[in-house]
Write a protein that holds these residues in place. Structure first.
Motif, PDB file in Angstrom:
ATOM      1  N   ASP A  90       0.869  -1.117  -0.020  1.00  0.00           N
ATOM      2  CA  ASP A  90      -0.024   0.060   0.154  1.00  0.00           C
ATOM      3  C   ASP A  90       0.828   1.460   0.134  1.00  0.00           C
ATOM      4  N   THR A  91       1.979   1.173  -0.155  1.00  0.00           N
ATOM      5  CA  THR A  91       3.070   2.166  -0.387  1.00  0.00           C
ATOM      6  C   THR A  91       2.745   3.165  -1.473  1.00  0.00           C
ATOM      7  N   PHE A  92       2.992   4.342  -1.347  1.00  0.00           N
ATOM      8  CA  PHE A  92       2.708   5.247  -2.471  1.00  0.00           C
ATOM      9  C   PHE A  92       3.988   5.374  -3.307  1.00  0.00           C
TER      10      PHE A  92
ATOM     11  N   LEU B  52      -9.725   2.739  -8.538  1.00  0.00           N
ATOM     12  CA  LEU B  52      -8.877   3.129  -7.307  1.00  0.00           C
ATOM     13  C   LEU B  52      -9.013   2.433  -6.099  1.00  0.00           C
TER      14      LEU B  52
ATOM     15  N   PHE C 239       1.349  10.531  -7.954  1.00  0.00           N
ATOM     16  CA  PHE C 239       1.714   9.966  -6.667  1.00  0.00           C
ATOM     17  C   PHE C 239       0.505   9.192  -6.376  1.00  0.00           C
ATOM     18  N   ILE C 240       0.692   7.806  -6.276  1.00  0.00           N
ATOM     19  CA  ILE C 240      -0.465   6.734  -6.326  1.00  0.00           C
ATOM     20  C   ILE C 240      -0.210   5.319  -5.584  1.00  0.00           C
ATOM     21  N   ARG C 241      -1.229   4.703  -4.875  1.00  0.00           N
ATOM     22  CA  ARG C 241      -0.809   3.654  -4.150  1.00  0.00           C
ATOM     23  C   ARG C 241      -0.179   2.522  -5.256  1.00  0.00           C
TER      24      ARG C 241
ATOM     25  N   ILE D 224      -2.377  -0.439  -6.993  1.00  0.00           N
ATOM     26  CA  ILE D 224      -3.443   0.150  -8.076  1.00  0.00           C
ATOM     27  C   ILE D 224      -2.602  -0.165  -9.470  1.00  0.00           C
TER      28      ILE D 224
ATOM     29  N   SER E  32      -6.204   8.307  -2.823  1.00  0.00           N
ATOM     30  CA  SER E  32      -5.243   7.246  -3.468  1.00  0.00           C
ATOM     31  C   SER E  32      -4.295   7.543  -4.711  1.00  0.00           C
ATOM     32  N   ALA E  33      -4.825   8.875  -4.942  1.00  0.00           N
ATOM     33  CA  ALA E  33      -4.073   9.178  -6.478  1.00  0.00           C
ATOM     34  C   ALA E  33      -3.737  10.776  -6.410  1.00  0.00           C
ATOM     35  N   VAL E  34      -2.557  11.374  -6.340  1.00  0.00           N
ATOM     36  CA  VAL E  34      -2.474  12.878  -6.668  1.00  0.00           C
ATOM     37  C   VAL E  34      -1.721  13.110  -7.867  1.00  0.00           C
TER      38      VAL E  34
ATOM     39  N   ARG F 293       5.286  10.337   0.583  1.00  0.00           N
ATOM     40  CA  ARG F 293       4.921   8.977   0.705  1.00  0.00           C
ATOM     41  C   ARG F 293       4.385   8.588   2.205  1.00  0.00           C
TER      42      ARG F 293
ATOM     43  N   LEU G 275       0.797  10.379   2.555  1.00  0.00           N
ATOM     44  CA  LEU G 275      -0.176   9.812   1.961  1.00  0.00           C
ATOM     45  C   LEU G 275      -0.344   8.560   2.458  1.00  0.00           C
ATOM     46  N   GLU G 276       0.621   7.884   2.890  1.00  0.00           N
ATOM     47  CA  GLU G 276       0.138   6.541   3.558  1.00  0.00           C
ATOM     48  C   GLU G 276      -0.510   6.589   4.948  1.00  0.00           C
TER      49      GLU G 276
END
Lengths: 221, 210
Positions: A169-171, A184, A203-205, A208, B150-152, B170, B173-174
């Protein structure tokens, strides 16, 4: 390997894919591997080709030096060689680091095991065996019987809770190569999608984009 | 290796970011004759005096250091273009101007090794530094307005800038994602504690002025 099956009907994408040199592919694999929290598919064919090319150039550089070729040329070829070698070595080293970090997980999960190369699998099994033996001899055998497992906290644990797992689940930061539309959230929850145009940064998980990275549609930065 | 084991520093070291930028193509004007170079990374050349040719940045720097060529600065590095970009950056609070992804690294290498090939080099350098400052400041202030998603989308942010903010964003957001999943109560708690932290910034300012 990365295959570009889903494009918006542009042959230009296909061409850039075909003309991407091995070094660019290796750079992409290295970057993705560094940025991803779990281990990715081993690019066996790419590594083999890179190794061959490196060996060829190493030989010709030796020839050049013996034959007294222009030292400028020799140093330039050597530089290119060094850069490619760095990419290859760093790629392999990042993977080894991840294997060591998640040793037991990689051997337990079939999906992860499939992504290792033959030599990596041998390394991982040996490493895991050695570590397990070490733990057992120094600590575990001296604990009461219910707590002697390397993988479980105690006999009553239902899952292997002593095994660290990669944090999916890290980004991560990613860039899209094509237009891509992603779900999502997990199935069952509210279906929100994010749409990425070619060249967008997000920036996303990691979870996904995991599938899109494997298919080559998205690159990690 | 940078960042693999320590979550507080970034995944890629600055040298690695520069390494990736060094494959960008730039234009040089060689002053000597040289045959075509058949590298693993591609074929470049032939090199004929006064005929401009495109080569990767690392090769260009190597040739320049041996006095074998001069640089043609890229189009975006002109004083006019950079002034325009700087003004546009200053005007907009939330969007970034389109700059080459590796503009920081390219500019840095050119200033270090080829400053005599850049017209108005002092002006150009101070413009690039100003642009960097404005963009970094914008990044920092925008970070405070993240919400739990969940998304930027971060358009037009460059490689170095991404690398600098990556560890903080990171973790932020986490944390948001973790707290967004359960009920609204927990959200309210995290949001109110965030506000308290922002209020604490006020008393700090007078101290800094001294």
């Amino acid at each position: 390997m990365a295959s570009n099956s889903e494009t918006r009907g542009s042959s230009a994408d296909y061409e850039t894919m075909m003309s991407a040199s091995d070094v660019e592919l290796l750079k992409r694999a290295w970057r993705n591997e560094k940025a991803a929290p779990e281990i990715l598919q081993y690019e066996g064919a790419l590594v083999e080709r890179a190794k061959e090319q490196i060996e060829l150039v190493e030989e010709s550089v030796e020839d050049y030096v013996e034959n007294g070729k222009d030292p400028l040329l020799v140093s330039l070829y050597q530089m290119d060689l060094d850069r490619t070698q760095f990419l290859l070595r760093s790629y392999l080293r990042v993977r080894l680091l991840k294997i060591e970090k998640f040793m037991f997980h990689n051997l337990k999960s079939e999906e992860a095991e499939r992504r290792l190369s033959e030599q990596e699998r041998v390394f991982a099994t040996k490493c895991a065996d050695d570590l397990a033996k070490h733990f057992e001899e120094t600590v575990l055998l001296k604990l009461p019987e219910n707590y002697q497992s390397v993988l479980k906290q105690s006999q009553i644990s239902e899952v292997d809770d002593m095994v660290p797992q990669p944090h999916l689940d890290t980004f991560v930061v990613c860039r899209s190569n094509n237009f891509v539309s992603l779900n999502l959230y997990e199935e069952g929850e509210s279906p929100e999608t994010v749409e990425m145009e070619r060249g967008d940064l997000y920036f996303i998980r990691y979870k996904i984009v995991k599938g899109a990275i494997e298919s080559g549609q998205i690159d990690l930065i | 290796m940078a960042g693999q084991t320590d979550p507080h520093i970034s995944l890629f070291s600055p040298q690695e970011v520069e390494f990736m930028a060094e494959d960008e193509l730039v234009e040089i004007v060689p002053n000597m004759n040289m045959e075509q170079l058949n590298f693993i990374s591609g074929d470049f050349g032939r090199f004929i005096p006064q005929i401009p040719t495109k080569v990767p940045l690392w090769l260009a720097v190597a040739l320049k250091r041996r006095g074998k060529c001069s640089f043609r600065p890229p189009g975006w590095m002109s004083v006019d273009n950079l002034t325009q970009i700087l003004e546009a950056e200053r005007e907009s609070q939330s969007t970034f101007q389109a700059l080459p992804f590796s503009y920081v690294e390219i500019a840095r290498l050119l200033f270090d090794h080829a400053h005599d090939d850049i017209p108005d080099k002092y002006m150009v350098r101070s413009l690039v530094e100003d642009i960097r400052d404005v963009r970094l400041h914008k990044l920092e202030t925008n970070l405070g307005s993240f919400q739990g998603t969940s998304a930027v989308k971060i358009s037009n942010v460059s490689a170095m800038e991404v690398n600098i903010v990556r560890p903080f964003v990171r973790r932020a957001l986490e944390a948001f994602y973790k707290h967004d999943k359960p009920e609204a109560d927990v959200d309210r708690d995290t949001r109110s504690s965030r506000q308290q932290r922002e209020a604490n910034n006020e008393p700090r300012r007078p101290l800094r002025q001294r």
